[in-house]
Design a protein around this motif. Structure first.
Motif, PDB file in Angstrom:
ATOM      1  N   VAL A 102       0.820  -1.215   0.000  1.00  0.00           N
ATOM      2  CA  VAL A 102       0.000   0.000   0.000  1.00  0.00           C
ATOM      3  C   VAL A 102       0.855   1.267   0.000  1.00  0.00           C
ATOM      4  CG1 VAL A 102      -1.688   1.304   1.370  1.00  0.00           C
ATOM      5  CG2 VAL A 102      -2.010  -1.132   0.990  1.00  0.00           C
ATOM      6  N   ARG A 103       1.942   1.279   0.754  1.00  0.00           N
ATOM      7  CA  ARG A 103       2.753   2.504   0.830  1.00  0.00           C
ATOM      8  C   ARG A 103       3.316   2.889  -0.539  1.00  0.00           C
ATOM      9  NH1 ARG A 103       5.993  -1.448   3.112  1.00  0.00           N
ATOM     10  NH2 ARG A 103       8.141  -1.554   2.338  1.00  0.00           N
ATOM     11  N   TYR A 104       3.586   1.895  -1.395  1.00  0.00           N
ATOM     12  CA  TYR A 104       4.092   2.201  -2.733  1.00  0.00           C
ATOM     13  C   TYR A 104       2.970   2.641  -3.674  1.00  0.00           C
ATOM     14  CZ  TYR A 104       8.441   0.209  -1.088  1.00  0.00           C
ATOM     15  OH  TYR A 104       9.587  -0.046  -0.370  1.00  0.00           O
ATOM     16  N   VAL A 105       1.771   2.136  -3.457  1.00  0.00           N
ATOM     17  CA  VAL A 105       0.620   2.606  -4.248  1.00  0.00           C
ATOM     18  C   VAL A 105       0.379   4.081  -3.923  1.00  0.00           C
ATOM     19  CG1 VAL A 105      -1.827   2.305  -4.810  1.00  0.00           C
ATOM     20  CG2 VAL A 105      -0.421   0.301  -4.272  1.00  0.00           C
ATOM     21  N   VAL A 106       0.461   4.426  -2.649  1.00  0.00           N
ATOM     22  CA  VAL A 106       0.292   5.826  -2.248  1.00  0.00           C
ATOM     23  C   VAL A 106       1.387   6.684  -2.875  1.00  0.00           C
ATOM     24  CG1 VAL A 106       0.329   7.433  -0.296  1.00  0.00           C
ATOM     25  CG2 VAL A 106      -0.967   5.286  -0.130  1.00  0.00           C
ATOM     26  N   GLU A 107       2.624   6.218  -2.841  1.00  0.00           N
ATOM     27  CA  GLU A 107       3.711   6.976  -3.458  1.00  0.00           C
ATOM     28  C   GLU A 107       3.484   7.116  -4.963  1.00  0.00           C
ATOM     29  OE1 GLU A 107       8.603   7.017  -3.883  1.00  0.00           O
ATOM     30  OE2 GLU A 107       7.642   5.356  -2.809  1.00  0.00           O
ATOM     31  N   MET A 108       2.967   6.065  -5.614  1.00  0.00           N
ATOM     32  CA  MET A 108       2.672   6.136  -7.042  1.00  0.00           C
ATOM     33  C   MET A 108       1.611   7.203  -7.313  1.00  0.00           C
ATOM     34  SD  MET A 108       1.455   3.129  -9.732  1.00  0.00           S
ATOM     35  CE  MET A 108       0.323   2.383  -8.574  1.00  0.00           C
ATOM     36  N   ASN A 140      -5.323  -1.385 -20.165  1.00  0.00           N
ATOM     37  CA  ASN A 140      -3.983  -1.622 -20.711  1.00  0.00           C
ATOM     38  C   ASN A 140      -2.898  -1.750 -19.641  1.00  0.00           C
ATOM     39  OD1 ASN A 140      -4.948  -1.499 -23.367  1.00  0.00           O
ATOM     40  ND2 ASN A 140      -4.741   0.712 -23.404  1.00  0.00           N
ATOM     41  N   TYR A 141      -3.200  -1.360 -18.423  1.00  0.00           N
ATOM     42  CA  TYR A 141      -2.201  -1.426 -17.359  1.00  0.00           C
ATOM     43  C   TYR A 141      -2.059  -2.869 -16.856  1.00  0.00           C
ATOM     44  CZ  TYR A 141      -2.508   3.665 -17.126  1.00  0.00           C
ATOM     45  OH  TYR A 141      -2.471   4.998 -17.420  1.00  0.00           O
ATOM     46  N   VAL A 142      -0.835  -3.376 -16.838  1.00  0.00           N
ATOM     47  CA  VAL A 142      -0.571  -4.701 -16.290  1.00  0.00           C
ATOM     48  C   VAL A 142      -0.349  -4.494 -14.796  1.00  0.00           C
ATOM     49  CG1 VAL A 142       0.891  -6.758 -16.402  1.00  0.00           C
ATOM     50  CG2 VAL A 142       0.467  -5.411 -18.472  1.00  0.00           C
ATOM     51  N   MET A 143      -1.464  -4.367 -14.102  1.00  0.00           N
ATOM     52  CA  MET A 143      -1.445  -3.996 -12.695  1.00  0.00           C
ATOM     53  C   MET A 143      -2.384  -4.932 -11.937  1.00  0.00           C
ATOM     54  SD  MET A 143      -2.230  -0.117 -11.218  1.00  0.00           S
ATOM     55  CE  MET A 143      -1.449   0.690 -12.599  1.00  0.00           C
ATOM     56  N   HIS A 144      -2.012  -5.319 -10.747  1.00  0.00           N
ATOM     57  CA  HIS A 144      -2.878  -6.152  -9.912  1.00  0.00           C
ATOM     58  C   HIS A 144      -4.214  -5.428  -9.721  1.00  0.00           C
ATOM     59  CE1 HIS A 144      -4.408  -8.167  -6.312  1.00  0.00           C
ATOM     60  NE2 HIS A 144      -3.623  -9.182  -6.678  1.00  0.00           N
ATOM     61  N   PRO A 145      -5.324  -6.152  -9.777  1.00  0.00           N
ATOM     62  CA  PRO A 145      -6.636  -5.494  -9.657  1.00  0.00           C
ATOM     63  C   PRO A 145      -6.806  -4.654  -8.387  1.00  0.00           C
ATOM     64  CG  PRO A 145      -6.896  -7.777 -10.347  1.00  0.00           C
ATOM     65  CD  PRO A 145      -5.439  -7.584 -10.046  1.00  0.00           C
ATOM     66  N   GLU A 146      -6.291  -5.112  -7.256  1.00  0.00           N
ATOM     67  CA  GLU A 146      -6.423  -4.339  -6.016  1.00  0.00           C
ATOM     68  C   GLU A 146      -5.551  -3.078  -6.056  1.00  0.00           C
ATOM     69  OE1 GLU A 146      -6.287  -6.544  -2.278  1.00  0.00           O
ATOM     70  OE2 GLU A 146      -6.882  -8.341  -3.398  1.00  0.00           O
ATOM     71  N   THR A 147      -4.377  -3.188  -6.649  1.00  0.00           N
ATOM     72  CA  THR A 147      -3.492  -2.033  -6.808  1.00  0.00           C
ATOM     73  C   THR A 147      -4.158  -0.997  -7.705  1.00  0.00           C
ATOM     74  OG1 THR A 147      -1.505  -3.371  -6.473  1.00  0.00           O
ATOM     75  CG2 THR A 147      -1.236  -1.287  -7.678  1.00  0.00           C
ATOM     76  N   LYS A 148      -4.686  -1.461  -8.829  1.00  0.00           N
ATOM     77  CA  LYS A 148      -5.342  -0.566  -9.782  1.00  0.00           C
ATOM     78  C   LYS A 148      -6.565   0.099  -9.141  1.00  0.00           C
ATOM     79  CE  LYS A 148      -5.745  -2.144 -13.944  1.00  0.00           C
ATOM     80  NZ  LYS A 148      -6.220  -2.852 -15.166  1.00  0.00           N
ATOM     81  N   ALA A 149      -7.336  -0.671  -8.388  1.00  0.00           N
ATOM     82  CA  ALA A 149      -8.534  -0.128  -7.746  1.00  0.00           C
ATOM     83  C   ALA A 149      -8.179   0.961  -6.735  1.00  0.00           C
ATOM     84  CB  ALA A 149      -9.322  -1.249  -7.070  1.00  0.00           C
ATOM     85  N   LEU A 150      -7.147   0.736  -5.928  1.00  0.00           N
ATOM     86  CA  LEU A 150      -6.745   1.740  -4.944  1.00  0.00           C
ATOM     87  C   LEU A 150      -6.221   2.993  -5.633  1.00  0.00           C
ATOM     88  CD1 LEU A 150      -6.277   2.805  -2.108  1.00  0.00           C
ATOM     89  CD2 LEU A 150      -4.122   1.480  -2.043  1.00  0.00           C
ATOM     90  N   ARG A 171      -4.012   9.156   5.205  1.00  0.00           N
ATOM     91  CA  ARG A 171      -3.446   9.016   6.560  1.00  0.00           C
ATOM     92  C   ARG A 171      -4.360   8.199   7.463  1.00  0.00           C
ATOM     93  NH1 ARG A 171      -2.266  14.446   5.859  1.00  0.00           N
ATOM     94  NH2 ARG A 171      -4.089  14.999   7.086  1.00  0.00           N
ATOM     95  N   ALA A 172      -5.657   8.486   7.422  1.00  0.00           N
ATOM     96  CA  ALA A 172      -6.595   7.885   8.371  1.00  0.00           C
ATOM     97  C   ALA A 172      -6.990   6.464   8.010  1.00  0.00           C
ATOM     98  CB  ALA A 172      -7.849   8.747   8.486  1.00  0.00           C
ATOM     99  N   TYR A 173      -7.044   6.144   6.732  1.00  0.00           N
ATOM    100  CA  TYR A 173      -7.581   4.844   6.333  1.00  0.00           C
ATOM    101  C   TYR A 173      -6.616   3.983   5.516  1.00  0.00           C
ATOM    102  CZ  TYR A 173     -11.886   7.013   7.863  1.00  0.00           C
ATOM    103  OH  TYR A 173     -12.824   7.650   8.608  1.00  0.00           O
ATOM    104  N   VAL A 174      -6.043   4.551   4.482  1.00  0.00           N
ATOM    105  CA  VAL A 174      -5.243   3.740   3.567  1.00  0.00           C
ATOM    106  C   VAL A 174      -3.970   3.236   4.233  1.00  0.00           C
ATOM    107  CG1 VAL A 174      -4.008   3.728   1.358  1.00  0.00           C
ATOM    108  CG2 VAL A 174      -6.178   4.960   1.552  1.00  0.00           C
ATOM    109  N   LEU A 175      -3.213   4.110   4.855  1.00  0.00           N
ATOM    110  CA  LEU A 175      -1.950   3.703   5.470  1.00  0.00           C
ATOM    111  C   LEU A 175      -2.142   3.023   6.826  1.00  0.00           C
ATOM    112  CD1 LEU A 175       0.312   6.687   4.405  1.00  0.00           C
ATOM    113  CD2 LEU A 175       0.281   4.367   3.463  1.00  0.00           C
ATOM    114  N   LYS A 176      -3.316   3.112   7.400  1.00  0.00           N
ATOM    115  CA  LYS A 176      -3.602   2.452   8.670  1.00  0.00           C
ATOM    116  C   LYS A 176      -3.944   0.986   8.469  1.00  0.00           C
ATOM    117  CE  LYS A 176      -3.290   6.026  11.361  1.00  0.00           C
ATOM    118  NZ  LYS A 176      -2.040   6.281  11.998  1.00  0.00           N
ATOM    119  N   GLU A 177      -4.282   0.587   7.231  1.00  0.00           N
ATOM    120  CA  GLU A 177      -4.707  -0.794   6.950  1.00  0.00           C
ATOM    121  C   GLU A 177      -3.561  -1.685   6.516  1.00  0.00           C
ATOM    122  OE1 GLU A 177      -7.863  -0.634   4.103  1.00  0.00           O
ATOM    123  OE2 GLU A 177      -9.126   0.589   5.384  1.00  0.00           O
ATOM    124  N   LYS A 178      -2.372  -1.449   7.016  1.00  0.00           N
ATOM    125  CA  LYS A 178      -1.198  -2.241   6.609  1.00  0.00           C
ATOM    126  C   LYS A 178      -1.335  -3.678   7.081  1.00  0.00           C
ATOM    127  CE  LYS A 178       1.961   1.600   6.483  1.00  0.00           C
ATOM    128  NZ  LYS A 178       3.165   2.200   6.978  1.00  0.00           N
TER     129      LYS A 178
END
Length: 178
Positions: A102-108, A140-150, A171-178
């Motif tokens: 998740v932290r890399y999806v956020v950085e992306m 066209n993105y070769v991306m995991h479905p959960e990664t793409k959805a987020l 901060r409150a939800y995405v990075l807290k769900e590690k």
């Protein structure tokens, strides 16, 4: 002069991503973001193909048929979904997107927002990163479905709610769900 322009562009981008990363608590990633762009392999291509309004890697690809700088970059930066492409486990030898931490999806997401701000300048709107994503064709993105959805969820939230609410949500939800 292209070298100075390129250096200024990548540095402004890096500092902007760092600022965004700090806003959501990704301090280490903010500090380390895109350091490979300063390596000679990537920097020399950036200088040669610098235009100021788009990635020099695209110009290299158009000229030579491949971007060696991009191949170097994506293999060293975990915030690019291309870093996470591998063979699937289903025995078909088909390349698939692996689920990104998740932290890399956020950085992306923050990287895309910063790139849009740098390249669009004063014309930037919070819908630009989403439009760029959609322009590439989400299928066209070769991306995991959960990664793409987020990623898409954050891009839509940015467009509809703005930066501050998106930062708060990350901060409150995405990075807290590690």
């Amino acid at each position: 002069m292209k070298a100075i322009g390129h250096f200024c562009t990548i540095t402004r981008h890096k500092l902007l991503v760092m600022k965004h990363c700090f806003r959501v608590g990704l301090y280490r990633q903010g500090l380390l973001h895109d350091l490979s762009k300063y390596s000679w392999t990537e920097f020399k291509v950036g200088c040669k193909y610098y235009q100021g309004d788009r990635s020099p890697n695209n110009a290299e690809r158009e000229t030579t048929g491949v971007s060696l700088a991009w191949l170097h970059h994506k293999g060293r930066n975990k915030h690019h979904y291309e870093y996470w492409i591998d063979y699937g486990l289903n025995g078909t030898n088909r390349m698939i997107g692996m689920k990104m931490p998740v932290r890399y999806v956020v950085e992306m997401f923050l990287d895309r927002m910063a790139a849009s701000k740098i390249y669009r300048g004063k014309a930037y709107t919070d819908s630009d990163p989403l439009q760029y994503f959609l322009k590439g064709g989400r299928e066209n993105y070769v991306m995991h479905p959960e990664t793409k959805a987020l990623l898409e969820q954050l891009l839509v939230m940015l467009e509809e709610e703005g930066e501050e609410k998106t930062y708060d949500y990350i901060r409150a939800y995405v990075l807290k769900e590690k």
